[in-house]
Design an enzyme around this catalytic site. Structure first.
Site: not given
Ligand code: GTR
Length: 423
Positions: A260, A264, A353, A404
């Site tokens: 996540s 990045k 997402w 996720h």
């Molecule tokens: C979310 C965010 C994502 C992702 C995620 C995470 O809220 O919108 O870009 O980075 O968090 O890191 O779990």
């Protein structure tokens, strides 16, 4: 102004001629493109046709562009990185490996330190190694009572965390995000650190590495100088500094992994450091391997991420909130910078997402840079592989069912990809 510019700080160790940030126009003066820019076309429109020109001209230019418009400046590399073993268990995981926690120090004494949890498989050294930052704190990832509990700000929702402070209650409560034993069983070493060692994940607080530079505070907590995702990537590089000096690890076989926001980070860290032989951003989404020019209306947008997390990216990135077409790159160019090293993008169907289909488009749009190298073809699959089936091309892709998260099923895929590209 075009100047000879040393980009040693980016790990490329060549001196070349590239556009400097002084050449880069303000966002509203950039040409608009609704398509992802071709990574092999320079900002001034010159087409790059050879590996030599890619490495000497376009790759350095892209590194500068990403710093200038999105992640902020890559900080200087500290002169000296030192390490101290805090504890060692030579018979960890039923004798499968040696577990250590290592304090990594760099820069002046008042700077933050990184606490690295490292496990090396017994009798299989020098071992290839998966490394990356974690969300939970090392003490959650293994049961050993000697693992340090971070005193820094922690994520709410993590086992044992109250008022953003970690506690012994979290010990060994998150065993499947970085499944140490599974990784050792496959013959790999594993190394991870709590990301807050480098930079706790909250805006506008002068703590962690952010406190070490005189960075003016940007609007809404954005960072003008070095944004948080860049600090995290820089922190990964400090771990690599230590790892490549460790004789039990094969320095030529390192894979960077992150989930996540830490995906990045993994992608940026991989793009800026050739020592990372394989790059695995897992469900990294917007600001990672997800396109900024997104066509998926269920996916996170540049505007949304910049509002929710103003500190992750630089102040300049906010200028593209309502006009991503002006971005002089898309995330395909960040993947392209990793070339010719293998990159694996992994996703889940219920995690729209993070834009799984957009990430496949990014992968395909990175291919022109890889095709400048003499590599087995095709570098990327012609279409998105079916759910549950790994496409293990050099630009690899995987999507599973579910949501996720990062779990042992994902690790099986990361390790299969490693078996192909790191062995
Ligand atoms: C979310 C965010 C994502 C992702 C995620 C995470 O809220 O919108 O870009 O980075 O968090 O890191 O779990």
């Amino acid at each position: 102004m075009r100047l000879p510019l040393s980009i040693a700080a980016l790990g490329a160790f060549v001196v070349t001629t590239v556009a400097t940030p002084a050449d880069f126009p303000p966002p509203n003066k950039l040409p608009a493109s609704t398509e992802m820019p071709n990574p092999t076309v320079m900002l001034d429109g010159t087409k790059i046709a050879t590996q030599k020109d890619w490495e000497a001209k376009r790759r350095p230019e892209l590194k500068e562009l990403f710093q200038h418009y999105m992640y902020g400046k890559y900080p200087a590399k500290p002169g000296k990185v030192t390490a101290k073993v805090l504890f060692e268990d030579a018979k960890a995981f039923g004798g499968k490996g040696t577990l250590r926690e290592i304090e990594i120090t760099f820069g002046p004494p008042e700077w933050p330190k990184v606490y690295l949890l490292l496990a090396v498989p017994t009798g299989k050294t020098p071992a290839p190694c998966y490394l990356g930052p974690n969300f939970q704190g090392n003490h959650c990832l293994v049961a050993d009572e000697r693992v340090r509990i971070t005193p820094d700000w922690c994520y709410p929702g993590t086992p044992g965390v109250k008022n953003n402070k970690a506690s012994a209650e979290g010990r060994g409560k998150v065993l499947d995000v970085w499944p140490f034993e599974q990784i050792l069983d496959r013959g790999y070493a594993v190394a991870t650190f709590y990301v807050g060692d480098i930079q706790p994940d909250r805006p506008a607080v002068r703590e962690g590495m952010r406190a070490t530079i005189p960075s003016p505070r940007g609007e809404g907590g954005a960072e003008d100088e070095t944004a948080t995702v860049m600090w995290w990537a820089w922190g990964v590089h400090r771990v690599v500094d230590y790892i490549v000096a460790n004789k039990e690890i094969d320095a030529k076989r390192l894979a960077v992994v992150g989930h996540s926001r830490l995906g990045k980070t993994a992608l940026l860290a991989g793009a800026l450091d050739d020592r990372l032989a394989v790059v695995i951003p897992h469900q990294s989404g917007c600001g990672g391997a997800g396109p900024s020019r997104s066509r998926n209306d269920k996916a996170e947008s540049v505007k949304r991420i910049n509002i929710s997390f103003p500190h992750w990216f630089s102040t300049s990135f906010k200028a593209f909130n309502d006009d991503t077409a002006k971005l002089p790159f898309d995330q395909n160019c960040l993947v392209a910078i990793c070339g010719p090293r293998p990159v694996l993008l992994t996703n889940a169907e219920d995690d729209q997402w993070a834009n799984p289909s957009g990430q496949f488009d990014v992968l395909q749009a990175a291919a022109p840079a890889y095709e400048l190298y003499d590599l087995a073809k095709p570098v990327v699959a012609a279409r998105m592989p079916e759910t549950g089936k790994l496409s293990d091309n050099r630009l690899g892709y995987f999507i599973r069912t579910g949501k996720h998260s990062m779990n042992p099923d994902d690790w099986k895929v990361f390790l299969d990809f490693g078996d192909k590209w790191l062995k």
